[in-house]
Design a protein around this motif. Structure first.
Motif, PDB file in Angstrom:
ATOM      1  N   ASN A 155       0.812  -1.216   0.000  1.00  0.00           N
ATOM      2  CA  ASN A 155       0.000   0.000   0.000  1.00  0.00           C
ATOM      3  C   ASN A 155       0.850   1.272   0.000  1.00  0.00           C
ATOM      4  OD1 ASN A 155      -2.665   0.912  -0.246  1.00  0.00           O
ATOM      5  ND2 ASN A 155      -2.728   1.500   1.900  1.00  0.00           N
ATOM      6  N   THR A 156       2.076   1.162  -0.497  1.00  0.00           N
ATOM      7  CA  THR A 156       2.974   2.305  -0.582  1.00  0.00           C
ATOM      8  C   THR A 156       2.883   2.906  -1.987  1.00  0.00           C
ATOM      9  OG1 THR A 156       4.467   1.250   0.980  1.00  0.00           O
ATOM     10  CG2 THR A 156       5.369   3.062  -0.336  1.00  0.00           C
ATOM     11  N   PRO A 157       2.522   4.187  -2.093  1.00  0.00           N
ATOM     12  CA  PRO A 157       2.421   4.802  -3.422  1.00  0.00           C
ATOM     13  C   PRO A 157       3.799   5.140  -3.995  1.00  0.00           C
ATOM     14  CG  PRO A 157       1.636   6.324  -1.725  1.00  0.00           C
ATOM     15  CD  PRO A 157       2.047   5.066  -1.039  1.00  0.00           C
ATOM     16  N   THR A 158       3.959   4.835  -5.272  1.00  0.00           N
ATOM     17  CA  THR A 158       5.170   5.200  -6.000  1.00  0.00           C
ATOM     18  C   THR A 158       4.769   5.797  -7.338  1.00  0.00           C
ATOM     19  OG1 THR A 158       5.350   2.969  -6.907  1.00  0.00           O
ATOM     20  CG2 THR A 158       6.638   3.429  -4.936  1.00  0.00           C
ATOM     21  N   LEU A 159       5.603   6.663  -7.863  1.00  0.00           N
ATOM     22  CA  LEU A 159       5.335   7.269  -9.166  1.00  0.00           C
ATOM     23  C   LEU A 159       5.735   6.310 -10.276  1.00  0.00           C
ATOM     24  CD1 LEU A 159       6.502  10.961  -8.707  1.00  0.00           C
ATOM     25  CD2 LEU A 159       4.194  10.180  -9.236  1.00  0.00           C
ATOM     26  N   VAL A 160       4.822   6.107 -11.210  1.00  0.00           N
ATOM     27  CA  VAL A 160       5.099   5.269 -12.376  1.00  0.00           C
ATOM     28  C   VAL A 160       4.594   5.988 -13.625  1.00  0.00           C
ATOM     29  CG1 VAL A 160       4.961   3.112 -11.056  1.00  0.00           C
ATOM     30  CG2 VAL A 160       2.958   3.966 -12.232  1.00  0.00           C
ATOM     31  N   ASN A 161       5.116   5.584 -14.758  1.00  0.00           N
ATOM     32  CA  ASN A 161       4.643   6.144 -16.025  1.00  0.00           C
ATOM     33  C   ASN A 161       3.192   5.730 -16.251  1.00  0.00           C
ATOM     34  OD1 ASN A 161       7.065   7.387 -16.757  1.00  0.00           O
ATOM     35  ND2 ASN A 161       7.862   5.467 -17.553  1.00  0.00           N
ATOM     36  N   VAL A 162       2.428   6.617 -16.833  1.00  0.00           N
ATOM     37  CA  VAL A 162       1.012   6.337 -17.089  1.00  0.00           C
ATOM     38  C   VAL A 162       0.863   5.064 -17.903  1.00  0.00           C
ATOM     39  CG1 VAL A 162      -1.096   7.179 -18.205  1.00  0.00           C
ATOM     40  CG2 VAL A 162       0.336   8.754 -16.897  1.00  0.00           C
ATOM     41  N   SER A 163       1.688   4.895 -18.930  1.00  0.00           N
ATOM     42  CA  SER A 163       1.580   3.712 -19.788  1.00  0.00           C
ATOM     43  C   SER A 163       1.773   2.423 -18.996  1.00  0.00           C
ATOM     44  CB  SER A 163       2.562   3.793 -20.951  1.00  0.00           C
ATOM     45  OG  SER A 163       3.877   3.902 -20.465  1.00  0.00           O
ATOM     46  N   ASP A 164       2.653   2.437 -18.007  1.00  0.00           N
ATOM     47  CA  ASP A 164       2.855   1.254 -17.165  1.00  0.00           C
ATOM     48  C   ASP A 164       1.662   1.031 -16.238  1.00  0.00           C
ATOM     49  OD1 ASP A 164       5.365   0.806 -18.293  1.00  0.00           O
ATOM     50  OD2 ASP A 164       6.377   2.010 -16.764  1.00  0.00           O
ATOM     51  N   ALA A 165       1.099   2.106 -15.736  1.00  0.00           N
ATOM     52  CA  ALA A 165      -0.011   2.005 -14.787  1.00  0.00           C
ATOM     53  C   ALA A 165      -1.281   1.471 -15.433  1.00  0.00           C
ATOM     54  CB  ALA A 165      -0.287   3.362 -14.148  1.00  0.00           C
ATOM     55  N   ILE A 166      -1.461   1.729 -16.712  1.00  0.00           N
ATOM     56  CA  ILE A 166      -2.705   1.314 -17.357  1.00  0.00           C
ATOM     57  C   ILE A 166      -2.492   0.244 -18.425  1.00  0.00           C
ATOM     58  CG2 ILE A 166      -3.895   3.481 -16.851  1.00  0.00           C
ATOM     59  CD1 ILE A 166      -3.408   4.268 -19.797  1.00  0.00           C
ATOM     60  N   SER A 167      -1.340  -0.414 -18.413  1.00  0.00           N
ATOM     61  CA  SER A 167      -1.116  -1.495 -19.373  1.00  0.00           C
ATOM     62  C   SER A 167      -2.130  -2.607 -19.118  1.00  0.00           C
ATOM     63  CB  SER A 167       0.312  -2.016 -19.275  1.00  0.00           C
ATOM     64  OG  SER A 167       0.527  -2.620 -18.033  1.00  0.00           O
ATOM     65  N   ASN A 168      -2.563  -3.252 -20.181  1.00  0.00           N
ATOM     66  CA  ASN A 168      -3.570  -4.320 -20.105  1.00  0.00           C
ATOM     67  C   ASN A 168      -4.890  -3.835 -19.524  1.00  0.00           C
ATOM     68  OD1 ASN A 168      -1.742  -6.243 -21.125  1.00  0.00           O
ATOM     69  ND2 ASN A 168      -0.876  -6.510 -19.076  1.00  0.00           N
ATOM     70  N   THR A 169      -5.204  -2.570 -19.717  1.00  0.00           N
ATOM     71  CA  THR A 169      -6.434  -1.993 -19.189  1.00  0.00           C
ATOM     72  C   THR A 169      -7.313  -1.524 -20.336  1.00  0.00           C
ATOM     73  OG1 THR A 169      -5.302  -1.267 -17.192  1.00  0.00           O
ATOM     74  CG2 THR A 169      -7.371  -0.182 -17.714  1.00  0.00           C
ATOM     75  N   ARG A 170      -8.503  -2.061 -20.421  1.00  0.00           N
ATOM     76  CA  ARG A 170      -9.427  -1.653 -21.475  1.00  0.00           C
ATOM     77  C   ARG A 170     -10.222  -0.414 -21.075  1.00  0.00           C
ATOM     78  NH1 ARG A 170     -12.223  -3.514 -26.204  1.00  0.00           N
ATOM     79  NH2 ARG A 170     -13.224  -1.590 -26.863  1.00  0.00           N
ATOM     80  N   LEU A 171     -10.638  -0.367 -19.801  1.00  0.00           N
ATOM     81  CA  LEU A 171     -11.434   0.750 -19.313  1.00  0.00           C
ATOM     82  C   LEU A 171     -10.673   1.502 -18.231  1.00  0.00           C
ATOM     83  CD1 LEU A 171     -14.904  -1.003 -18.985  1.00  0.00           C
ATOM     84  CD2 LEU A 171     -14.132   0.484 -20.844  1.00  0.00           C
ATOM     85  N   ILE A 172     -10.721   2.819 -18.339  1.00  0.00           N
ATOM     86  CA  ILE A 172     -10.087   3.688 -17.343  1.00  0.00           C
ATOM     87  C   ILE A 172     -11.193   4.540 -16.730  1.00  0.00           C
ATOM     88  CG2 ILE A 172      -8.436   5.552 -16.962  1.00  0.00           C
ATOM     89  CD1 ILE A 172      -7.072   4.467 -19.607  1.00  0.00           C
ATOM     90  N   ALA A 173     -11.325   4.457 -15.413  1.00  0.00           N
ATOM     91  CA  ALA A 173     -12.334   5.246 -14.709  1.00  0.00           C
ATOM     92  C   ALA A 173     -11.633   6.362 -13.952  1.00  0.00           C
ATOM     93  CB  ALA A 173     -13.124   4.364 -13.755  1.00  0.00           C
TER      94      ALA A 173
END
Length: 122
Positions: A9-27
């Motif tokens: 549960n520790t937040p880290t900064l990641v690239n958007v593309s990495d955070a939403i890879s394999n994601t069809r829907l973004i809410a």
């Protein structure tokens, strides 16, 4: 870049593309700590998200991104610590404002679901 929480549960900064890879829907979840209706809806959204992650499938094709309307970093941190989803860092207020404008968000809580392939609101 987005804040994404690891297994601890520790937040880290990641690239958007990495955070939403394999994601069809973004809410995009527009909310704030000071908003009463938001504080009522957020636990339901967390329960829904956890159900998808734990009961349906870890890669269920939906990713939530918290877009804060909190008034300061402390409020953001206090509210975000309860959320399992990604978030736009509080320090990136200009990006949060652009996203709110782009999707014509007039009030909170608001949830905008986007198809990642077409870019259209679903």
């Amino acid at each position: 870049r987005l804040l994404v929480k690891d297994a601890n549960n520790t937040p880290t900064l990641v690239n958007v593309s990495d955070a939403i890879s394999n994601t069809r829907l973004i809410a995009l979840y527009f909310s704030a700590h000071w908003c009463g209706p938001c504080r009522g809806f957020t636990p339901l959204l967390i329960e829904f998200y956890d159900y998808l992650k734990n009961e349906v499938a870890p890669t269920h094709g939906l990713e939530l991104i918290f877009v804060s309307s909190d008034r300061d970093e402390a409020q953001f941190q206090q509210y975000y610590q309860k959320m399992p989803f990604a978030a736009i860092p509080f320090s990136d207020r200009p990006l949060a404002q652009r996203i709110k404008s782009q999707f014509a968000v007039q009030g909170i809580p608001s949830l905008v679901v986007i198809d990642s392939l077409s870019g259209r609101i679903v």
